[in-house]
Design a protein around this motif. Structure first.
Motif, mmCIF file in Angstrom:
data_model
loop_
_atom_site.group_PDB
_atom_site.id
_atom_site.type_symbol
_atom_site.label_atom_id
_atom_site.label_comp_id
_atom_site.label_asym_id
_atom_site.label_seq_id
_atom_site.Cartn_x
_atom_site.Cartn_y
_atom_site.Cartn_z
ATOM 1 N N SER A 17 9.917 -87.615 11.069
ATOM 2 C CA SER A 17 10.788 -86.440 11.114
ATOM 3 C C SER A 17 10.010 -85.209 11.550
ATOM 4 O O SER A 17 8.802 -85.104 11.328
ATOM 5 N N ARG A 19 10.950 -80.711 12.053
ATOM 6 C CA ARG A 19 11.928 -79.625 11.983
ATOM 7 C C ARG A 19 11.505 -78.528 12.944
ATOM 8 O O ARG A 19 10.420 -77.961 12.808
ATOM 9 N N SER A 21 12.199 -74.784 14.700
ATOM 10 C CA SER A 21 12.795 -73.477 14.412
ATOM 11 C C SER A 21 12.796 -72.640 15.676
ATOM 12 O O SER A 21 11.939 -72.803 16.549
ATOM 13 N N TYR A 79 17.788 -73.869 13.536
ATOM 14 C CA TYR A 79 16.895 -74.957 13.173
ATOM 15 C C TYR A 79 17.415 -76.273 13.750
ATOM 16 O O TYR A 79 18.620 -76.440 13.978
ATOM 17 N N GLN A 81 16.735 -80.176 12.545
ATOM 18 C CA GLN A 81 16.098 -81.195 11.728
ATOM 19 C C GLN A 81 16.260 -82.533 12.456
ATOM 20 O O GLN A 81 17.387 -82.965 12.708
ATOM 21 N N ASN A 83 15.405 -86.491 12.383
ATOM 22 C CA ASN A 83 15.005 -87.646 11.584
ATOM 23 C C ASN A 83 15.092 -88.924 12.418
ATOM 24 O O ASN A 83 15.723 -88.938 13.477
#
Length: 120
Positions: A17, A19, A21, A79, A81, A83
């Motif tokens: 994963s 993340r 920004s 953002y 995210q 996965n």
């Protein structure tokens, strides 16, 4: 006048994963849609996900169920995210902000991109 800066990219193993920004700054009156796009070597830039000011989201079929886009209007930040990353997700990820600038008008502003590499 308007700056868009991405962060959070890097190298991750398949199944991992990350993340991302993206913050918009400058002389901004309103930010409408914000979105993430990606471009792999030798390919065109494609939409990954977008989110409206009212948090309505849209995803590319290839990332549905794995990626989640969200935003914080107070921070002018979006953002992503990510996965269950796959090698085919490897690309430079770009942020776009649809912005109203006082005295200038409405337009889309791009960041310089952040590299995401999925590899074992």
């Amino acid at each position: 006048q308007v700056q868009v800066v991405e962060s959070g990219g890097g190298l991750v193993q398949p199944g991992g994963s990350l993340r991302l920004s993206c913050e918009a700054s400058g002389n901004i009156f309103i930010i409408y849609d914000m979105g993430w796009y990606r471009q792999a070597p030798g390919k065109q830039r494609d939409l990954v996900a977008t989110i409206s000011r009212g948090a309505i989201t849209n995803y590319a079929d290839s990332v549905k169920g794995r990626f989640t886009i969200s935003r914080d209007n107070a921070k002018k930040t979006v953002y992503l995210q990510m996965n269950s990353l796959r090698p085919e997700d490897t690309a430079v990820y770009y942020c776009n902000a649809d912005v109203l600038v006082p005295g200038v008008g409405r337009g889309g502003y791009w960041g310089e991109g952040t590299q995401v590499t999925v590899s074992s």
